[in-house]
Structure formats: C-alpha cells, structure tokens
Design a protein around this motif. Structure first.
Motif, short mmCIF file in Angstrom:
data_model
loop_
_atom_site.label_atom_id
_atom_site.label_comp_id
_atom_site.label_asym_id
_atom_site.label_seq_id
_atom_site.Cartn_x
_atom_site.Cartn_y
_atom_site.Cartn_z
N ALA A 94 -21.08 -19.89 34.52
CA ALA A 94 -21.04 -21.22 33.53
C ALA A 94 -21.03 -20.95 32.24
CB ALA A 94 -22.56 -21.69 33.48
N ALA A 95 -20.98 -19.53 31.14
CA ALA A 95 -20.47 -20.23 30.12
C ALA A 95 -19.52 -20.22 30.15
CB ALA A 95 -21.26 -18.71 29.62
N ALA A 96 -18.20 -19.25 31.24
CA ALA A 96 -17.11 -19.18 30.88
C ALA A 96 -16.36 -20.77 31.58
CB ALA A 96 -16.35 -18.02 31.98
N ALA A 97 -16.62 -21.14 32.47
CA ALA A 97 -16.56 -22.11 33.10
C ALA A 97 -16.13 -23.33 31.58
CB ALA A 97 -17.10 -22.46 34.14
N VAL A 98 -17.74 -23.78 31.29
CA VAL A 98 -17.98 -24.73 30.30
C VAL A 98 -17.19 -24.18 28.77
CG1 VAL A 98 -19.45 -23.78 28.31
CG2 VAL A 98 -19.08 -26.16 28.66
N ILE A 99 -16.24 -23.34 28.68
CA ILE A 99 -15.54 -22.65 27.57
C ILE A 99 -14.23 -23.18 28.10
CG2 ILE A 99 -14.25 -21.21 26.71
CD1 ILE A 99 -16.88 -19.60 26.24
N LYS A 100 -13.86 -22.71 29.45
CA LYS A 100 -12.54 -23.64 29.74
C LYS A 100 -12.44 -25.29 30.11
CE LYS A 100 -11.97 -19.41 32.66
NZ LYS A 100 -11.65 -18.34 34.00
N MET A 101 -13.10 -25.78 30.49
CA MET A 101 -12.95 -26.89 30.61
C MET A 101 -12.75 -27.36 29.10
SD MET A 101 -12.21 -27.85 32.88
CE MET A 101 -12.35 -29.05 33.22
N ILE A 102 -14.12 -27.22 27.64
CA ILE A 102 -13.61 -27.89 26.97
C ILE A 102 -12.14 -27.19 25.91
CG2 ILE A 102 -13.88 -27.34 24.78
CD1 ILE A 102 -17.49 -26.63 25.46
N ALA A 103 -11.53 -25.94 26.20
CA ALA A 103 -10.18 -25.86 26.22
C ALA A 103 -9.13 -26.72 26.79
CB ALA A 103 -9.92 -24.16 25.59
N LEU A 104 -9.39 -27.13 27.43
CA LEU A 104 -8.80 -27.70 28.58
C LEU A 104 -8.13 -29.11 28.00
CD1 LEU A 104 -6.43 -28.03 31.23
CD2 LEU A 104 -8.50 -28.47 32.28
N GLN A 105 -10.21 -29.55 27.79
CA GLN A 105 -9.61 -31.09 27.09
C GLN A 105 -9.25 -31.46 26.27
OE1 GLN A 105 -13.91 -32.48 26.49
NE2 GLN A 105 -13.36 -34.41 26.99
N ILE A 106 -8.96 -30.42 25.28
CA ILE A 106 -8.40 -30.39 23.98
C ILE A 106 -7.04 -30.35 24.12
CG2 ILE A 106 -8.24 -28.63 21.98
CD1 ILE A 106 -11.34 -27.87 22.31
N GLU A 107 -6.50 -29.32 24.91
CA GLU A 107 -5.17 -29.52 24.79
C GLU A 107 -4.76 -30.81 26.05
OE1 GLU A 107 -4.24 -26.90 27.91
OE2 GLU A 107 -2.62 -27.81 28.96
N MET A 108 -4.94 -31.58 26.84
CA MET A 108 -5.40 -32.38 27.25
C MET A 108 -4.91 -33.85 26.16
SD MET A 108 -5.80 -31.16 31.07
CE MET A 108 -4.49 -33.29 32.07
N GLU A 109 -6.45 -33.73 25.78
CA GLU A 109 -6.43 -34.94 24.73
C GLU A 109 -5.68 -35.59 24.65
OE1 GLU A 109 -9.62 -33.47 21.41
OE2 GLU A 109 -10.29 -34.71 23.45
N PRO A 110 -5.32 -36.53 23.80
CA PRO A 110 -4.17 -37.49 22.86
C PRO A 110 -5.02 -37.37 21.84
CG PRO A 110 -6.04 -39.32 24.28
CD PRO A 110 -5.91 -38.02 24.85
N GLU A 111 -3.45 -37.01 21.08
CA GLU A 111 -3.64 -36.72 18.90
C GLU A 111 -4.96 -37.88 19.19
OE1 GLU A 111 -2.65 -32.69 18.96
OE2 GLU A 111 -3.01 -34.02 17.09
N GLU A 112 -5.27 -38.02 18.18
CA GLU A 112 -6.05 -38.69 17.63
C GLU A 112 -4.85 -39.67 16.51
OE1 GLU A 112 -9.43 -37.68 14.85
OE2 GLU A 112 -10.73 -39.17 15.99
N THR A 113 -4.82 -40.80 16.79
CA THR A 113 -3.95 -41.21 15.81
C THR A 113 -4.53 -41.94 14.58
OG1 THR A 113 -4.98 -43.79 16.69
CG2 THR A 113 -2.89 -42.93 17.64
#
Ligand SMILES: Nc1c(NC[C@H](O)[C@H](O)[C@H](O)CO)[nH]c(=O)[nH]c1=O
Ligand SMILES: CC(=O)[C@@H](O)COP(=O)(O)O
Length: 174
Positions: free
Chosen positions: A147-166
């Motif tokens: 579970a810990a590995a999954a949440v780390i991977k998903m947070i990293a993916l979200q950071i990678e994919m979310e648009p830069e703050e304008t």
C-alpha cells in the motif's frame, strides 16, 4: 495473480523518492495484531523511500468500515499528498463481512476520485486469521508495504501529470 504466487513486500520496480511527500495513514483498531503489523510495513516502506517521519501522520478509527471517513478527514482538514488506509476484515458467521468490505471498497474508491487524491487500499479481507497473518509480515509479505509503494507511485504520477501552476493560479491563491 493470487498473493500466494507473489510476495507483497517485493515492490519490483524502484520507488520514486518520497522525500517531499506528506502521507496520512488511517488504521483500523479491529484486529490490531494485524493492522499494527501492516502499519509497521507501511511506515518502513515510506521511510525507505525517503519520507521524513514528521511527514507521516497516523490516525486510528474503530474499524475498517470507518477507514473511508478517516481518509476523508485527512483530505478535508490536512495538506497530505496521499493517504494509506489499513484494515483487516476476517469472515465471521454472518454476512457482515460482505457489507464491511463493500462499504470500505466503495468509500475509498469514491473518495480518491472525488478528491483527486491518491488513496492506497491496504485492507486485508480474509477467511481466517492465518490468512491475515500470512499477509501482514508472514510468508506472503506485508500488504502495508504494498500500500505504501502504491501511494508513493500515484503521488509521483500525479506530480508528473498535473499542469504547472500558472501565474494566474498563484495570484488567485494569494
Ligand atoms: N468484523 C470486523 C469489523 N467490524 C466493525 C466494522 O468495521 C465497524 O467498525 C462497525 O460495524 C461499526 O461501524 N471491522 C474490522 O475492521 N474487521 C473485522 O473483522
Ligand atoms: C467482518 C465482521 O464484521 C465479522 O467478523 C463479524 O463476525 P460475525 O459475522 O460472526 O458477527
């Protein structure tokens, strides 16, 4: 592939760094022998990935059925980047098992999608105590690690994919 053919603690790929991540963990008090072991595994994996202990916040709820609301409290009232829910539901004489498992599964799924926040499902749903022991640091590894590995991977993916703050977004915030 069934758990008996793999080890829950063998993460497989190298994890992204969790050095800047803030993680909430909600732990069920039911079957504390098991959920305590799941918590140990989850915290170990988070720390091994570089997460600072002060960025790991642990809260307890009465049972697995309350895990979804505990996770929502983290989403609503804190600035965590993701949540891990840890529980252990063991089949009894009645169909209560079915409804607890259904409730937490639907609740966690609905929460992570509505809040757009990674929530890892570290809930064991077993026929008996031995199956839970085997998956909480026993011969099949520790679901807390998974579970810990999954949440780390998903947070990293979200950071990678979310648009830069304008700049406009930043101005809105300020
Ligand atoms: N039987 C188990 C439960 N039952 C309690 C529920 O989770 C819930 O707390 C109660 O129905 C009050 O709302 N919880 C577990 O985590 N594991 C069980 O095996
Ligand atoms: C999952 C449960 O709530 C279960 O362990 C309760 O046991 P019983 O179905 O015998 O009341």
């Amino acid at each position: 592939m069934a758990t008996i053919h793999k080890n829950l603690s063998e993460i497989g790929t190298e994890l992204p760094s969790a050095a800047d991540m803030r993680i909430g963990i909600v732990v069920s008090e039911w079957n504390e022998q098991i959920t305590g072991a799941l918590l140990e595994g989850a915290v170990r994996t988070l720390k091994n990935a570089g997460c600072d202990e002060q960025n790991i916040e642990v809260k307890r709820v009465p049972g697995t059925f309350e895990l979804s609301l505990g996770a929502q409290f983290f989403a609503e009232y804190t600035d965590v980047d993701g949540v891990i829910v840890l529980g252990c539901v063991i089949q009894g004489e009645t169909r209560h098992f079915d409804y607890v498992c259904q409730g937490v599964t639907q609740g966690v799924t609905q929460l992570m999608l509505s809040w757009n926040m990674p929530v890892a499902f570290g809930v064991l749903t077993t026929e008996n105590l031995q199956q839970a022991i085997d998956r909480a640091g026993g011969k099949y590894g520790n679901k807390g690690d998974e579970a810990a590995a999954a949440v780390i991977k998903m947070i990293a993916l979200q950071i990678e994919m979310e648009p830069e703050e304008t700049e406009a977004d930043r101005k809105k915030i300020n």
